[in-house]
Structures are given as C-alpha cells and as structure tokens.
Design a protein around this motif. Structure first.
Motif, short mmCIF file in Angstrom:
data_model
loop_
_atom_site.label_atom_id
_atom_site.label_comp_id
_atom_site.label_asym_id
_atom_site.label_seq_id
_atom_site.Cartn_x
_atom_site.Cartn_y
_atom_site.Cartn_z
N GLY A 1 8.19 -2.82 24.93
CA GLY A 1 9.15 -1.90 24.35
C GLY A 1 8.96 -0.46 24.77
N ASN A 2 7.78 -0.11 25.32
CA ASN A 2 7.56 1.25 25.82
C ASN A 2 8.21 1.49 27.17
OD1 ASN A 2 4.39 0.68 24.44
ND2 ASN A 2 5.83 2.17 23.61
N SER A 3 8.73 0.46 27.78
CA SER A 3 9.41 0.63 29.07
C SER A 3 10.70 1.42 28.86
CB SER A 3 9.73 -0.73 29.70
OG SER A 3 8.56 -1.50 29.85
N GLY A 4 11.13 2.06 29.92
CA GLY A 4 12.37 2.82 29.85
C GLY A 4 12.36 3.98 30.82
N LYS A 5 13.30 4.88 30.67
CA LYS A 5 13.45 6.05 31.53
C LYS A 5 12.88 7.28 30.82
CE LYS A 5 17.53 4.24 33.89
NZ LYS A 5 18.96 4.48 34.25
N TYR A 6 11.99 7.96 31.52
CA TYR A 6 11.35 9.16 31.00
C TYR A 6 11.60 10.31 31.96
CZ TYR A 6 8.73 6.06 27.86
OH TYR A 6 8.38 5.13 26.91
N SER A 7 11.65 11.52 31.40
CA SER A 7 11.83 12.73 32.19
C SER A 7 10.83 13.78 31.73
CB SER A 7 13.26 13.28 32.06
OG SER A 7 14.20 12.33 32.52
N CYS A 8 10.25 14.48 32.70
CA CYS A 8 9.29 15.53 32.40
C CYS A 8 9.74 16.81 33.11
CB CYS A 8 7.89 15.14 32.86
SG CYS A 8 6.66 16.44 32.59
N THR A 9 9.78 17.91 32.37
CA THR A 9 10.16 19.22 32.92
C THR A 9 8.95 20.13 32.84
OG1 THR A 9 12.44 18.93 32.20
CG2 THR A 9 11.72 21.17 32.73
N ILE A 10 8.55 20.65 33.98
CA ILE A 10 7.43 21.59 34.07
C ILE A 10 8.01 22.98 34.33
CG2 ILE A 10 7.12 20.90 36.50
CD1 ILE A 10 4.22 21.77 36.25
N SER A 11 7.64 23.91 33.50
CA SER A 11 8.17 25.29 33.60
C SER A 11 7.00 26.25 33.84
CB SER A 11 8.91 25.69 32.32
OG SER A 11 9.97 24.77 32.05
N TYR A 12 7.19 27.16 34.78
CA TYR A 12 6.16 28.15 35.11
C TYR A 12 6.85 29.32 35.81
CZ TYR A 12 6.56 25.87 39.67
OH TYR A 12 7.05 25.34 40.84
N LYS A 13 6.06 30.33 36.16
CA LYS A 13 6.56 31.51 36.86
C LYS A 13 5.93 31.61 38.23
CE LYS A 13 7.77 34.39 32.88
NZ LYS A 13 7.56 35.70 32.22
N LYS A 14 6.79 31.86 39.20
CA LYS A 14 6.34 32.02 40.57
C LYS A 14 6.78 33.39 41.07
CE LYS A 14 6.46 29.70 45.05
NZ LYS A 14 7.02 28.56 45.82
N ARG A 15 5.79 34.27 41.26
CA ARG A 15 6.04 35.66 41.66
C ARG A 15 6.95 36.36 40.67
NH1 ARG A 15 7.09 34.87 48.19
NH2 ARG A 15 5.01 33.98 48.66
N GLY A 16 6.73 36.06 39.41
CA GLY A 16 7.49 36.70 38.35
C GLY A 16 8.84 36.09 38.07
N VAL A 17 9.24 35.06 38.84
CA VAL A 17 10.55 34.42 38.66
C VAL A 17 10.34 33.10 37.93
CG1 VAL A 17 12.57 33.47 39.82
CG2 VAL A 17 11.42 35.49 40.75
N PRO A 18 11.05 32.85 36.81
CA PRO A 18 10.90 31.57 36.10
C PRO A 18 11.38 30.41 36.97
CG PRO A 18 11.97 33.20 34.70
CD PRO A 18 11.95 33.78 36.08
N VAL A 19 10.58 29.38 37.02
CA VAL A 19 10.89 28.20 37.81
C VAL A 19 10.68 26.97 36.93
CG1 VAL A 19 10.31 26.83 39.86
CG2 VAL A 19 10.19 29.34 39.95
N SER A 20 11.57 26.00 37.04
CA SER A 20 11.44 24.73 36.31
C SER A 20 11.78 23.58 37.25
CB SER A 20 12.36 24.71 35.09
OG SER A 20 13.72 24.74 35.49
N GLN A 21 10.99 22.54 37.14
CA GLN A 21 11.19 21.34 37.93
C GLN A 21 11.17 20.13 37.01
OE1 GLN A 21 8.22 21.31 41.00
NE2 GLN A 21 9.19 22.93 42.20
#
Length: 491
Positions: free
Chosen positions: A114-134
């Motif tokens: 039952g733990n199977s399924g679709k998961y999504s992870c978003t990593i947020s950080y700053k690169k040279r002062g610019v907010p970046v999210s992947q």
C-alpha cells in the motif's frame, strides 16, 4: 556619454567575430537601439529570472516488501547545496503520514504494498542569491522475491470441540513466536479441520495448516546496499538460505514439542499429540502481487498490482477488476464493489468515480418517464376502437339472430354453409327453450319433443342435402309454435 555608457551595460561583454568590423559596429548599434527602446533592463532575453523552477521525471524505484529501512533521496544525483528545504508529497486519494529525514530522504520502515504510488519531492535553495527550486517525480513500486513454506500438521486428540481446539491453537502460536524471532519469519494459521480417526473411533485427528513467510522482522539484515542490482541478488540468496533454515527449525521444534497439554476448569487436561509434519516449498506471489516482469533484474519477482487490478491469494498474475468493481491503491487482493446498484462501464476501474448507474436502470427510468405520454397517445385510440367494435358486433349479432328467427333460408351464410347454420339454429332454439321457457308455457312433453327433435337433428349428417330442408322445416315449426308462449310469459 554617461547615459550611453550606462545603457551599454545591457550589451553582452563578449562579441563573436562575425567577419569584420562593420558587422561588429552594426550589431553594437542595434543593441543600443534595443536598450534605448526598453525602459527596463529585465526585458532582455539573457536576463536571469527571479525564480528558477524545474521539474524532472525520475525512474521507477522498486522497494522490497518488509524492508527494515529504506531511504530515498530527494534528488537522484548528489547535489551539494546549503540551506535547502525539502517537501515531499504523495499522489493518492488518502495520503498517509510521510517520514522525512533531516537530509531530505523519504524514509520507509517495513514497506508494504500500500505504500506504493507516485511521490514528488521539491528541493528549494538559493543560487547566487536567486531562489531556485527543483521537483523530482518518482514512481515507487513494492516487490518481493517469491518464496515461502506451507506446513501441514496432524494431531491426535480425544475431543473435537471448538473451545478446546481454539485453546490448543492459541498455545501452539504462542510457542512459535520465539521461533519467528530467531528465524526472522512469520508463521500464520490458515486452516483447521477435525475428523474422526479411522484406526481408533474414539479419537479425532486435528489437521492444522500453517503458512510461513520468510519476510519477518530484520529479515534483510545481510542486505544493506542501496544498489538495486546488488540488493536484489542479496535478497535472492537470503530467501533461499532462510527457507532451508526455517524448515530445519520447524522440524526440530515439533520433535521437541511432541504433545500439547490443554487444561480447563470443567474437564481434565487434554493432550494434542503430533503425528505428522509435512512441508511444501512454494514460489507463489503474495496476495496483491503479480509477476508483471517490470523489474528487469528479477523477472520472476512479484510486483504490487497497480490500481484497477487485483490478485487473490495463490495467484501469480494481476487481473483487471471485473465490471462493477474498482481498486484505488496498490496491492489489493480483491476489488471493491460499487454501491447503490451502480456499475462500471469497462473492467479495470481505478476510481470510485468510474461507478455509474446501470444502463438497464437508465433505460427503465426513461421508459417509466415515457409511460404517461404513451398512455395519453394509445388510450384514446383503444377507446375509439372499442366504441366502433362493440356497436358493430351487437348490430351483427342482432341482425343474424333476427334473420334466423324469421327465415333461416334468408341467412347470408345459408347458401354456403346450410348444414352449419341449421345446427346453429337448433342450438339457439334449444337454449332458448331451456332458459326462457316457464311452466305456464305448456306441458313438459313439448320440451321433450324439442329435445328429441334436436337430438335427431344432431345425429343427422349436415352435409346430406335431403335431410337439411326437413330439419330446417321442423325447427321453424317448433320455433313458431313456442314464440307466442314466450311472449305470453314475458307479459
């Protein structure tokens, strides 16, 4: 110049060599014109956006059932970032509580289908002062290496009552718990039967069936690698090793525990003595799993059935849910039926919204709604036909009766079916004499004469041309003689 120099900042610092000084000056002029027309420098195409967001579709992740601990990193590649935040979400109707480590890894303990399924992870950080999210998307599927052990036990006992059998089974399972911990397995009672013994009628045989799963607590201790290929091979070796060890441990256990003594308050102690132990190695999938061949490294491994499919016990394939049922999650043994007399249009429904009203019910409802309109259309036509048919039938009957009573020879059918009409006339006269005649009409001899005449006429052949006129004449005479009497009686 100052203004021009300030605007020159918008131009790129490195100019490519396009073949001459004229081309270079022309491009510089065009760049100055573009910068002059734009009030904001952000309109240039090479300006970085304020927030950079990207999404990636990662590969499938296979996690073995009952894994002691499995951690999935947010990014499939090693990203060296500081002050990053991680956010995991699960794409399912009823999301469960998600455990995330400080490093942003998704943590699973004792993984289930039952733990199977679709998961999504978003990593947020700053690169040279610019907010970046992947954002990284994962499709996590549970699987297991096939392998198990079925055990059949036979016990002798003097009683075959449910309460004593339940006490015995509870005692048996309690003593098997220590073996489960030592061998890292699970022992589950599947069936129990009780029948008289053939050798001794005063004794009973208790048959107990046990299903042994090799995926107990800490079963995967030897396999700690995160590499799918290495860990799958390790799981295979571990399952085969544990299968032999569990069989030896059960054999030794029932040699040491030959008899089980069960005591009660209302009767003396009862012995359940073991007489037989049998083992059967199985390579079947667990319920909710099927051999879909999605894991290339282990083609015979069992994968959790996706939503819209199911796999009952002792099955090795995932089958689509039949029409009228659906399944929402991974790894179900049986599909859920639709409620309120609803059904699905096609097999393999994976959502409750796929349940719709039955087509037959819809047709019946539409017909019921149209019944009042049909009645309003058909009823007047039926009434009109009845009003036309009833008077015409009465008129025809009266006309026929009047003609027959006056002169049978003038009947429209007399020329074609003289014999049949003559017989019809006699029957009509006979019933008229029986029903309408009264005692004052005359002596009983008239009735008897009529009966004799009718019987003689009935015995004659209606096709005989010589006898038909005489019969008609006699009937006419009798009818004329009785008519005044009927009239007098009615008055």
């Amino acid at each position: 110049r100052t203004a021009q120099r300030g605007r020159m900042i918008c131009a790129p610092r490195i100019w490519p060599d396009l073949g001459g000084l004229r081309v270079l000056r022309t491009m510089q002029i065009l760049t100055l014109v573009l910068c002059s027309c734009s009030e904001k420098a952000s309109a240039l195409p090479w300006k970085l956006p304020d927030n950079s967001s990207q999404e990636y579709q990662a590969d499938r992740v296979f996690i073995h059932t009952e894994s002691s601990q499995y951690s999935l990193p947010c990014s499939p590649i090693d990203m060296k970032v500081t002050d990053a935040t991680y956010h995991w979400v699960q794409d399912r109707p009823d999301p469960k509580l998600i455990s995330v480590t400080k490093e942003g890894h998704l943590l699973f303990q004792h993984f289930q289908a039952g733990n199977s399924g679709k998961y999504s992870c978003t990593i947020s950080y700053k690169k040279r002062g610019v907010p970046v999210s992947q954002t990284f998307h994962y499709n996590i599927l549970g699987y297991h290496v096939p392998g198990g052990l079925d055990t059949v036990l036979l016990f002798h006992s003097t009683l075959c009552e449910d309460k004593w059998t339940k006490k015995f089974l509870w005692n048996l399972q309690d003593k098997l718990r220590q073996l489960e911990i030592e061998q890292h397995c699970k022992v589950q009672l599947t069936a129990t039967f009780c029948f008289p013994s053939l050798n001794n009628p005063s004794e009973f045989i208790i048959q107990v069936q046990l299903e042994v799963s090799l995926f107990g607590p800490q079963w995967d201790e030897p396999c700690n690698s995160q590499n799918v290929e290495k860990v799958t091979d390790c799981y295979r070796r571990t399952v085969q090793h544990n299968l032999r060890q569990v069989q030896l441990a059960l054999t030794r256990f029932f040699k040491e525990h030959k008899s089980f003594h069960i005591t009660g308050t209302d009767s003396p102690s009862i012995n359940f003595t073991n007489e037989f132990v049998g083992f059967l190695k199985t390579k079947q999938c667990r319920e909710g799993y099927g051999q879909t061949r999605e894991l290339q490294r282990c083609l015979d491994c069992c994968i959790a059935c996706p939503p819209g499919t199911f796999s009952p016990p002792r099955a090795s394939q995932c089958s689509p849910c039949p029409v009228g049922t659906y399944s929402l999650v991974y790894g179900v043994a049986f599909c859920t039926p639709c409620k309120d007399r609803m059904t699905t249009r096609v097999p393999g429904a994976s959502s409750i919204t796929d349940c719709v009203k039955m087509e037959r019910t819809q047709q019946v409802d539409s017909i019921i709604q149209r019944i009042p309109i049909l009645i309003l259309i058909i009823l007047p036509a039926i009434l009109a036909l009845n009003f036309l048919f009833i008077p015409s039938s009465c008129y025809w009957f009266c006309q026929e009766y009047w003609v027959l009573s006056r002169d049978p020879a003038q009947s429209p059918r007399a020329s074609k079916r003289t014999g049949s009409i003559t017989r019809l006339e006699m029957v009509i006269s006979f019933f008229r004499q029986r029903i309408w005649a009264s005692p004052a009409a005359g002596p009983a001899s008239n009735t008897s004469d009529m009966d004799t005449t009718a019987s003689q006429a009935a015995n004659e052949d209606p096709t005989d041309g010589a006898s038909s006129p005489a019969m008609t004449s006699n009937l006419a005479t009798v009818t004329n003689e009785k008519t005044p009497v009927l009239t007098q009686d009615r008055k």
